[in-house]
Design a protein around this motif. Structure first.
Motif, PDB file in Angstrom:
ATOM      1  N   LYS A 111       0.860  -1.315   3.984  1.00 10.61           N
ATOM      2  CA  LYS A 111       0.253  -0.262   4.789  1.00 10.61           C
ATOM      3  C   LYS A 111       0.895  -0.278   6.163  1.00 10.61           C
ATOM      4  CE  LYS A 111      -3.613  -3.194   6.291  1.00 10.61           C
ATOM      5  NZ  LYS A 111      -5.078  -3.316   6.378  1.00 10.61           N
ATOM      6  N   THR A 112       0.724   0.796   6.886  1.00 10.74           N
ATOM      7  CA  THR A 112       1.304   0.890   8.219  1.00 10.74           C
ATOM      8  C   THR A 112       0.258   1.378   9.212  1.00 10.74           C
ATOM      9  OG1 THR A 112       2.049   3.156   7.841  1.00 10.74           O
ATOM     10  CG2 THR A 112       3.608   1.396   7.328  1.00 10.74           C
ATOM     11  N   VAL A 113       0.428   0.956  10.452  1.00  7.11           N
ATOM     12  CA  VAL A 113      -0.407   1.425  11.549  1.00  7.11           C
ATOM     13  C   VAL A 113       0.514   2.015  12.608  1.00  7.11           C
ATOM     14  CG1 VAL A 113      -2.024   0.763  13.352  1.00  7.11           C
ATOM     15  CG2 VAL A 113      -2.175  -0.318  11.099  1.00  7.11           C
ATOM     16  N   GLU A 114       0.420   3.348  12.782  1.00  6.06           N
ATOM     17  CA  GLU A 114       1.288   4.067  13.720  1.00  6.06           C
ATOM     18  C   GLU A 114       2.768   3.807  13.409  1.00  6.06           C
ATOM     19  OE1 GLU A 114       0.152   3.009  17.651  1.00  6.06           O
ATOM     20  OE2 GLU A 114      -1.809   4.001  17.539  1.00  6.06           O
ATOM     21  N   GLY A 115       3.074   3.778  12.132  1.00  8.22           N
ATOM     22  CA  GLY A 115       4.465   3.624  11.710  1.00  8.22           C
ATOM     23  C   GLY A 115       4.963   2.204  11.653  1.00  8.22           C
ATOM     24  N   VAL A 116       4.141   1.220  12.038  1.00 11.44           N
ATOM     25  CA  VAL A 116       4.555  -0.178  12.031  1.00 11.44           C
ATOM     26  C   VAL A 116       3.990  -0.865  10.797  1.00 11.44           C
ATOM     27  CG1 VAL A 116       4.473  -2.376  13.260  1.00 11.44           C
ATOM     28  CG2 VAL A 116       4.598  -0.226  14.540  1.00 11.44           C
ATOM     29  N   PRO A 117       4.846  -1.484   9.966  1.00  8.26           N
ATOM     30  CA  PRO A 117       4.342  -2.166   8.769  1.00  8.26           C
ATOM     31  C   PRO A 117       3.456  -3.344   9.133  1.00  8.26           C
ATOM     32  CG  PRO A 117       6.661  -2.680   9.134  1.00  8.26           C
ATOM     33  CD  PRO A 117       6.314  -1.589  10.092  1.00  8.26           C
ATOM     34  N   THR A 118       2.295  -3.416   8.517  1.00  8.38           N
ATOM     35  CA  THR A 118       1.363  -4.499   8.809  1.00  8.38           C
ATOM     36  C   THR A 118       1.046  -5.334   7.576  1.00  8.38           C
ATOM     37  OG1 THR A 118      -0.548  -3.088   8.378  1.00  8.38           O
ATOM     38  CG2 THR A 118       0.271  -3.153  10.632  1.00  8.38           C
ATOM     39  N   GLY A 119       1.568  -4.957   6.450  1.00 11.95           N
ATOM     40  CA  GLY A 119       1.210  -5.695   5.248  1.00 11.95           C
ATOM     41  C   GLY A 119       2.398  -6.167   4.453  1.00 11.95           C
ATOM     42  N   ALA A 120       2.813  -5.367   3.474  1.00 14.14           N
ATOM     43  CA  ALA A 120       3.832  -5.799   2.525  1.00 14.14           C
ATOM     44  C   ALA A 120       5.180  -6.041   3.192  1.00 14.14           C
ATOM     45  CB  ALA A 120       3.982  -4.757   1.423  1.00 14.14           C
ATOM     46  N   CYS A 121       5.892  -7.022   2.668  1.00 11.96           N
ATOM     47  CA  CYS A 121       7.239  -7.343   3.144  1.00 11.96           C
ATOM     48  C   CYS A 121       8.223  -6.945   2.055  1.00 11.96           C
ATOM     49  CB  CYS A 121       7.341  -8.842   3.442  1.00 11.96           C
ATOM     50  SG  CYS A 121       8.997  -9.397   3.893  1.00 11.96           S
ATOM     51  N   ASP A 122       9.038  -5.931   2.322  1.00 11.64           N
ATOM     52  CA  ASP A 122       9.930  -5.408   1.284  1.00 11.64           C
ATOM     53  C   ASP A 122      11.215  -6.215   1.132  1.00 11.64           C
ATOM     54  OD1 ASP A 122      11.119  -4.729   3.645  1.00 11.64           O
ATOM     55  OD2 ASP A 122      11.138  -2.561   3.286  1.00 11.64           O
ATOM     56  N   TYR A 123      11.418  -7.219   1.975  1.00 12.80           N
ATOM     57  CA  TYR A 123      12.612  -8.055   1.855  1.00 12.80           C
ATOM     58  C   TYR A 123      12.268  -9.505   1.496  1.00 12.80           C
ATOM     59  CZ  TYR A 123      11.216  -8.982   6.709  1.00 12.80           C
ATOM     60  OH  TYR A 123      10.499  -9.282   7.840  1.00 12.80           O
ATOM     61  N   CYS A 124      10.971  -9.805   1.356  1.00 10.25           N
ATOM     62  CA  CYS A 124      10.554 -11.160   0.987  1.00 10.25           C
ATOM     63  C   CYS A 124      10.743 -11.393  -0.507  1.00 10.25           C
ATOM     64  CB  CYS A 124       9.087 -11.384   1.364  1.00 10.25           C
ATOM     65  SG  CYS A 124       8.779 -11.420   3.149  1.00 10.25           S
ATOM     66  N   ASN A 125      11.091 -12.618  -0.866  1.00 13.23           N
ATOM     67  CA  ASN A 125      11.279 -12.963  -2.274  1.00 13.23           C
ATOM     68  C   ASN A 125      10.240 -13.962  -2.766  1.00 13.23           C
ATOM     69  OD1 ASN A 125      13.563 -11.339  -2.372  1.00 13.23           O
ATOM     70  ND2 ASN A 125      14.960 -13.016  -1.897  1.00 13.23           N
ATOM     71  N   GLY A 126       9.122 -14.062  -2.040  1.00 16.53           N
ATOM     72  CA  GLY A 126       8.096 -15.037  -2.388  1.00 16.53           C
ATOM     73  C   GLY A 126       7.218 -14.601  -3.535  1.00 16.53           C
ATOM     74  N   GLU A 127       6.196 -15.397  -3.787  1.00 17.90           N
ATOM     75  CA  GLU A 127       5.301 -15.159  -4.922  1.00 17.90           C
ATOM     76  C   GLU A 127       4.272 -14.066  -4.641  1.00 17.90           C
ATOM     77  OE1 GLU A 127       3.488 -18.834  -5.922  1.00 17.90           O
ATOM     78  OE2 GLU A 127       5.355 -19.766  -6.619  1.00 17.90           O
ATOM     79  N   LYS A 128       4.157 -13.660  -3.375  1.00 14.49           N
ATOM     80  CA  LYS A 128       3.183 -12.648  -2.969  1.00 14.49           C
ATOM     81  C   LYS A 128       1.758 -13.073  -3.326  1.00 14.49           C
ATOM     82  CE  LYS A 128       6.562  -8.909  -3.369  1.00 14.49           C
ATOM     83  NZ  LYS A 128       6.919  -9.060  -1.957  1.00 14.49           N
ATOM     84  N   SER A 129       1.496 -14.345  -3.117  1.00 14.85           N
ATOM     85  CA  SER A 129       0.175 -14.892  -3.387  1.00 14.85           C
ATOM     86  C   SER A 129      -0.808 -14.447  -2.309  1.00 14.85           C
ATOM     87  CB  SER A 129       0.236 -16.424  -3.419  1.00 14.85           C
ATOM     88  OG  SER A 129      -1.057 -16.985  -3.443  1.00 14.85           O
ATOM     89  N   ASP A 130      -2.031 -14.114  -2.740  1.00 11.34           N
ATOM     90  CA  ASP A 130      -3.044 -13.703  -1.770  1.00 11.34           C
ATOM     91  C   ASP A 130      -3.659 -14.898  -1.049  1.00 11.34           C
ATOM     92  OD1 ASP A 130      -4.425 -14.809  -3.839  1.00 11.34           O
ATOM     93  OD2 ASP A 130      -5.743 -13.095  -4.190  1.00 11.34           O
TER      94      ASP A 130
END
Length: 211
Positions: A98-117
């Motif tokens: 998600k983004t706030v005023e155009g700034v990404p605040t959540g998902a990382c599109d260049y991360c290669n991790g497990e995306k664990s919560d």
């Protein structure tokens, strides 16, 4: 038979010569300088500043006790495993996109991790907290810091090689730093280096040592 007198050596100028040699060696000798650990101290917040709420999962707690034993998230760990553990934490990318005023605040599109919560949401939110003891040896503290910096460097190298385009495509972060040393006035190069740093910002907090 005439008595031979003992010859005398005039040593009056020896002190001057020794003094000149001392000055010469002091001026020409190079010495190694311990540059220490690079840290950027935060500025003093304003009076009415309210600190942001930080999720516990975005903090990696590292403790070094007086026996130089390493505990990560309250579990014993060998120093050889610290680098990979840090990489996994920083690169998890478990945030929701998600983004706030155009700034990404959540998902990382260049991360290669497990995306664990249960781990960090994004590299720019991931905080590493290091707490030592007053009895911790200096050598162990420096070793831990070196492993943390090595984790950041590895992630920055990967990001630079895979994400940069154009003139600096395919170059590692180490290559960019080396290149900047020979071209300190290159603004475009500085901007690229800052972009890589922003992708994995170095956020290390040194807590007050325990007694």
């Amino acid at each position: 038979m005439a008595r031979r007198e003992n010859s005398e050596i005039n040593a009056g100028s020896m002190a001057d010569i020794a003094f000149l040699l001392l000055i010469f060696f002091l001026v020409t000798t190079t010495m190694d300088v311990d540059s220490g650990i690079s840290r950027k101290l935060s500025e003093k917040p304003p009076e009415n500043y309210e600190p942001p709420v930080i999720k516990q999962k975005n903090i990696l707690e590292i403790n070094i006790n007086r026996n130089d034993e390493l505990l990560v998230e309250d579990e014993r760990m060998e120093i050889a495993d610290l680098k990979q553990t840090t990489i996994d934490f920083l690169d998890n990318g478990g945030g929701i996109g998600k983004t706030v005023e155009g700034v990404p605040t959540g998902a990382c599109d260049y991360c290669n991790g497990e995306k664990s919560d249960k781990s960090s949401d994004h590299p720019n939110k991931a905080i590493i907290s290091v707490q030592s003891d007053r009895g911790t040896s200096y050598g162990m503290y420096i070793t831990v810091q070196n492993e943390l910096l090595a984790a950041y460097t590895e992630l920055r190298n990967r990001y630079a090689k895979t994400q940069l385009k154009g003139q600096y495509a395919g170059m590692s972060y180490d290559d960019l730093i080396l290149l900047s040393g020979n071209d300190k006035e290159n603004k475009a190069l500085k901007a690229v280096i800052n972009k890589v740093k922003d992708a994995y910002p170095q956020i290390i907090s040194d807590a007050e040592p325990t007694k």
